[in-house]
Design a protein around this motif. Structure first.
Motif, PDB file in Angstrom:
ATOM      1  N   MET A  25      15.820  -4.075   1.301  1.00 35.91           N
ATOM      2  CA  MET A  25      14.486  -4.669   1.222  1.00 35.91           C
ATOM      3  C   MET A  25      14.405  -5.657   0.055  1.00 35.91           C
ATOM      4  O   MET A  25      14.901  -5.387  -1.034  1.00 35.91           O
ATOM      5  N   ILE A  26      13.759  -6.794   0.309  1.00 39.01           N
ATOM      6  CA  ILE A  26      13.510  -7.773  -0.746  1.00 39.01           C
ATOM      7  C   ILE A  26      12.151  -7.444  -1.353  1.00 39.01           C
ATOM      8  O   ILE A  26      11.131  -7.468  -0.668  1.00 39.01           O
ATOM      9  N   ARG A  27      12.154  -7.120  -2.629  1.00 38.86           N
ATOM     10  CA  ARG A  27      10.918  -6.708  -3.318  1.00 38.86           C
ATOM     11  C   ARG A  27      10.255  -7.942  -3.920  1.00 38.86           C
ATOM     12  O   ARG A  27      10.865  -8.645  -4.721  1.00 38.86           O
ATOM     13  N   ILE A  28       8.995  -8.202  -3.499  1.00 40.30           N
ATOM     14  CA  ILE A  28       8.333  -9.410  -3.979  1.00 40.30           C
ATOM     15  C   ILE A  28       7.023  -9.127  -4.705  1.00 40.30           C
ATOM     16  O   ILE A  28       6.343  -8.125  -4.448  1.00 40.30           O
ATOM     17  N   LEU A  29       6.706 -10.026  -5.614  1.00 42.89           N
ATOM     18  CA  LEU A  29       5.440 -10.012  -6.340  1.00 42.89           C
ATOM     19  C   LEU A  29       4.645 -11.226  -5.904  1.00 42.89           C
ATOM     20  O   LEU A  29       5.205 -12.324  -5.779  1.00 42.89           O
ATOM     21  N   LEU A  30       3.343 -11.040  -5.671  1.00 44.18           N
ATOM     22  CA  LEU A  30       2.457 -12.149  -5.311  1.00 44.18           C
ATOM     23  C   LEU A  30       1.521 -12.431  -6.483  1.00 44.18           C
ATOM     24  O   LEU A  30       0.867 -11.513  -6.984  1.00 44.18           O
ATOM     25  N   ALA A  31       1.450 -13.689  -6.913  1.00 44.24           N
ATOM     26  CA  ALA A  31       0.541 -14.085  -7.991  1.00 44.24           C
ATOM     27  C   ALA A  31      -0.344 -15.222  -7.493  1.00 44.24           C
ATOM     28  O   ALA A  31       0.135 -16.323  -7.230  1.00 44.24           O
ATOM     29  N   ASP A  32      -1.630 -14.920  -7.325  1.00 44.84           N
ATOM     30  CA  ASP A  32      -2.604 -15.907  -6.866  1.00 44.84           C
ATOM     31  C   ASP A  32      -3.963 -15.438  -7.349  1.00 44.84           C
ATOM     32  O   ASP A  32      -4.285 -14.253  -7.222  1.00 44.84           O
ATOM     33  N   ASP A  33      -4.759 -16.350  -7.902  1.00 43.61           N
ATOM     34  CA  ASP A  33      -6.052 -15.922  -8.440  1.00 43.61           C
ATOM     35  C   ASP A  33      -7.105 -15.699  -7.348  1.00 43.61           C
ATOM     36  O   ASP A  33      -8.172 -15.181  -7.630  1.00 43.61           O
ATOM     37  N   GLN A  34      -6.795 -16.056  -6.112  1.00 42.54           N
ATOM     38  CA  GLN A  34      -7.736 -15.811  -5.010  1.00 42.54           C
ATOM     39  C   GLN A  34      -7.303 -14.541  -4.267  1.00 42.54           C
ATOM     40  O   GLN A  34      -6.282 -14.525  -3.579  1.00 42.54           O
ATOM     41  N   ALA A  35      -8.103 -13.496  -4.423  1.00 45.03           N
ATOM     42  CA  ALA A  35      -7.749 -12.194  -3.855  1.00 45.03           C
ATOM     43  C   ALA A  35      -7.568 -12.267  -2.336  1.00 45.03           C
ATOM     44  O   ALA A  35      -6.687 -11.607  -1.779  1.00 45.03           O
ATOM     45  N   LEU A  36      -8.388 -13.061  -1.674  1.00 39.02           N
ATOM     46  CA  LEU A  36      -8.311 -13.171  -0.219  1.00 39.02           C
ATOM     47  C   LEU A  36      -6.965 -13.770   0.209  1.00 39.02           C
ATOM     48  O   LEU A  36      -6.310 -13.273   1.123  1.00 39.02           O
ATOM     49  N   VAL A  37      -6.544 -14.824  -0.474  1.00 35.45           N
ATOM     50  CA  VAL A  37      -5.256 -15.468  -0.172  1.00 35.45           C
ATOM     51  C   VAL A  37      -4.119 -14.495  -0.452  1.00 35.45           C
ATOM     52  O   VAL A  37      -3.182 -14.347   0.342  1.00 35.45           O
ATOM     53  N   ARG A  38      -4.212 -13.813  -1.595  1.00 33.66           N
ATOM     54  CA  ARG A  38      -3.177 -12.844  -1.978  1.00 33.66           C
ATOM     55  C   ARG A  38      -3.055 -11.755  -0.916  1.00 33.66           C
ATOM     56  O   ARG A  38      -1.961 -11.400  -0.497  1.00 33.66           O
ATOM     57  N   GLY A  39      -4.195 -11.239  -0.475  1.00 29.03           N
ATOM     58  CA  GLY A  39      -4.202 -10.182   0.535  1.00 29.03           C
ATOM     59  C   GLY A  39      -3.631 -10.649   1.861  1.00 29.03           C
ATOM     60  O   GLY A  39      -2.877  -9.930   2.520  1.00 29.03           O
ATOM     61  N   ALA A  40      -3.968 -11.900   2.242  1.00 29.29           N
ATOM     62  CA  ALA A  40      -3.468 -12.447   3.510  1.00 29.29           C
ATOM     63  C   ALA A  40      -1.954 -12.636   3.457  1.00 29.29           C
ATOM     64  O   ALA A  40      -1.233 -12.294   4.402  1.00 29.29           O
ATOM     65  N   LEU A  41      -1.458 -13.165   2.336  1.00 27.00           N
ATOM     66  CA  LEU A  41      -0.004 -13.343   2.185  1.00 27.00           C
ATOM     67  C   LEU A  41       0.714 -12.001   2.215  1.00 27.00           C
ATOM     68  O   LEU A  41       1.759 -11.850   2.846  1.00 27.00           O
ATOM     69  N   ALA A  42       0.129 -11.014   1.541  1.00 25.19           N
ATOM     70  CA  ALA A  42       0.739  -9.676   1.506  1.00 25.19           C
ATOM     71  C   ALA A  42       0.808  -9.085   2.911  1.00 25.19           C
ATOM     72  O   ALA A  42       1.829  -8.523   3.309  1.00 25.19           O
ATOM     73  N   ALA A  43      -0.286  -9.218   3.662  1.00 26.66           N
ATOM     74  CA  ALA A  43      -0.332  -8.666   5.016  1.00 26.66           C
ATOM     75  C   ALA A  43       0.715  -9.329   5.910  1.00 26.66           C
ATOM     76  O   ALA A  43       1.408  -8.657   6.686  1.00 26.66           O
ATOM     77  N   LEU A  44       0.848 -10.652   5.796  1.00 26.30           N
ATOM     78  CA  LEU A  44       1.834 -11.375   6.612  1.00 26.30           C
ATOM     79  C   LEU A  44       3.260 -10.985   6.248  1.00 26.30           C
ATOM     80  O   LEU A  44       4.088 -10.725   7.120  1.00 26.30           O
ATOM     81  N   LEU A  45       3.536 -10.946   4.946  1.00 21.01           N
ATOM     82  CA  LEU A  45       4.908 -10.667   4.522  1.00 21.01           C
ATOM     83  C   LEU A  45       5.302  -9.205   4.746  1.00 21.01           C
ATOM     84  O   LEU A  45       6.469  -8.907   4.990  1.00 21.01           O
ATOM     85  N   ILE A  54      11.169  -7.253   3.960  1.00 28.80           N
ATOM     86  CA  ILE A  54      10.403  -7.716   2.791  1.00 28.80           C
ATOM     87  C   ILE A  54       9.328  -6.695   2.459  1.00 28.80           C
ATOM     88  O   ILE A  54       8.614  -6.224   3.344  1.00 28.80           O
ATOM     89  N   GLU A  55       9.206  -6.372   1.181  1.00 30.71           N
ATOM     90  CA  GLU A  55       8.179  -5.430   0.731  1.00 30.71           C
ATOM     91  C   GLU A  55       7.430  -6.029  -0.456  1.00 30.71           C
ATOM     92  O   GLU A  55       8.043  -6.441  -1.448  1.00 30.71           O
ATOM     93  N   VAL A  56       6.095  -6.103  -0.344  1.00 28.63           N
ATOM     94  CA  VAL A  56       5.268  -6.570  -1.458  1.00 28.63           C
ATOM     95  C   VAL A  56       5.075  -5.392  -2.406  1.00 28.63           C
ATOM     96  O   VAL A  56       4.453  -4.393  -2.049  1.00 28.63           O
ATOM     97  N   VAL A  57       5.639  -5.503  -3.616  1.00 26.69           N
ATOM     98  CA  VAL A  57       5.600  -4.374  -4.559  1.00 26.69           C
ATOM     99  C   VAL A  57       4.589  -4.571  -5.672  1.00 26.69           C
ATOM    100  O   VAL A  57       4.274  -3.632  -6.409  1.00 26.69           O
ATOM    101  N   ALA A  58       4.043  -5.799  -5.828  1.00 22.95           N
ATOM    102  CA  ALA A  58       3.048  -6.047  -6.877  1.00 22.95           C
ATOM    103  C   ALA A  58       2.221  -7.273  -6.531  1.00 22.95           C
ATOM    104  O   ALA A  58       2.709  -8.197  -5.875  1.00 22.95           O
ATOM    105  N   GLN A  59       0.949  -7.242  -6.967  1.00 24.37           N
ATOM    106  CA  GLN A  59       0.058  -8.382  -6.803  1.00 24.37           C
ATOM    107  C   GLN A  59      -0.716  -8.569  -8.103  1.00 24.37           C
ATOM    108  O   GLN A  59      -1.215  -7.595  -8.666  1.00 24.37           O
ATOM    109  N   VAL A  60      -0.800  -9.818  -8.578  1.00 23.75           N
ATOM    110  CA  VAL A  60      -1.579 -10.115  -9.780  1.00 23.75           C
ATOM    111  C   VAL A  60      -2.423 -11.362  -9.534  1.00 23.75           C
ATOM    112  O   VAL A  60      -2.107 -12.182  -8.670  1.00 23.75           O
ATOM    113  N   GLY A  61      -3.484 -11.501 -10.319  1.00 24.14           N
ATOM    114  CA  GLY A  61      -4.387 -12.636 -10.165  1.00 24.14           C
ATOM    115  C   GLY A  61      -4.324 -13.622 -11.311  1.00 24.14           C
ATOM    116  O   GLY A  61      -5.083 -14.590 -11.352  1.00 24.14           O
ATOM    117  N   ARG A  62      -3.419 -13.355 -12.268  1.00 22.82           N
ATOM    118  CA  ARG A  62      -3.290 -14.225 -13.441  1.00 22.82           C
ATOM    119  C   ARG A  62      -1.820 -14.528 -13.712  1.00 22.82           C
ATOM    120  O   ARG A  62      -0.965 -13.660 -13.552  1.00 22.82           O
TER     121      ARG A  62
END
Length: 201
Positions: free
Chosen positions: A1-21, A27-35
């Motif tokens: 599994m490729i472990r990825i972190l998503l960084a985007d200040d827009q929670a909606l965009v971050r959530g959509a990217l996480a759901a798609l990936l 691929i596994e989304v292991v962290a999300q940050v807004g800053r």
């Protein structure tokens, strides 16, 4: 599994990217940050291998966060995923250590493929942006001129810019005059706008 972190200040965009990936089997989304200034710590604690970074975030920009990741977590790769496809951003992101640069309207399958390629040690750049970046060339501004123009974006008087940049008012005027000439603008506001639109700031 490729472990990825998503960084985007827009929670909606971050959530959509996480759901798609997360739909991808490898691929596994292991962290999300807004800053941007939360990226390195979150990547370190989550064991992320690839950081997907927006450019315009509070704390640090995605370009600055990519540089911080390269400096502090050299085994972790960064991929810029942004709405702002400005040619100057591509060059600055690659110089900062990002392994790739794609825009947010990239189809999900292509984005997942970009993650895989970056994880494998390859570079991925949106082809249209790559062509624009080559045609536009490097920024004509020095680092100091870019800094002064960035401070001038909000219309601050020269005295305020000088105080924030720790320079004399005369030196600031000289930098602004040179930057106006290099951008082909007629005013400092126009020069700042041209530089911003080209991704030089």
């Amino acid at each position: 599994m490729i472990r990825i972190l998503l960084a985007d200040d827009q929670a909606l965009v971050r959530g959509a990217l996480a759901a798609l990936l997360d739909l991808e089997p490898d691929i596994e989304v292991v962290a999300q940050v807004g800053r941007g200034d939360e990226v390195v710590a979150a990547a370190r604690t989550s064991g992320a291998e690839v950081c997907l970074l927006d450019i315009e975030m509070p704390g640090l920009t995605g370009i600055e966060a990519a540089a911080a990741v390269r400096a502090e977590l050299p085994g972790v790769r960064s991929l810029i995923v942004t709405t702002f496809g400005r040619p100057g951003y591509v060059r600055r992101a690659l110089d900062a250590g990002a392994a790739g640069f794609v825009v947010k309207d990239t189809p999900a399958r292509q984005l997942a493929d970009a993650v895989r390629r970056v994880h494998a040690g390859l570079r991925v750049i949106d082809p249209d942006l790559a062509a624009e970046s080559l045609l536009a060339g490097a920024s004509p501004l020095t680092a100091r001129e870019a800094e002064i123009l960035a401070l001038a974006l909000d219309g601050s008087p020269v005295a305020d810019i000088a105080a924030r940049a720790h320079l004399s008012a005369g030196t600031v005027r000289n930098h602004l005059s040179t930057a106006i000439g290099k951008t082909g603008a007629t005013t400092r506001a126009e020069a700042a706008r041209v530089a911003q639109d080209n991704g030089w700031l």
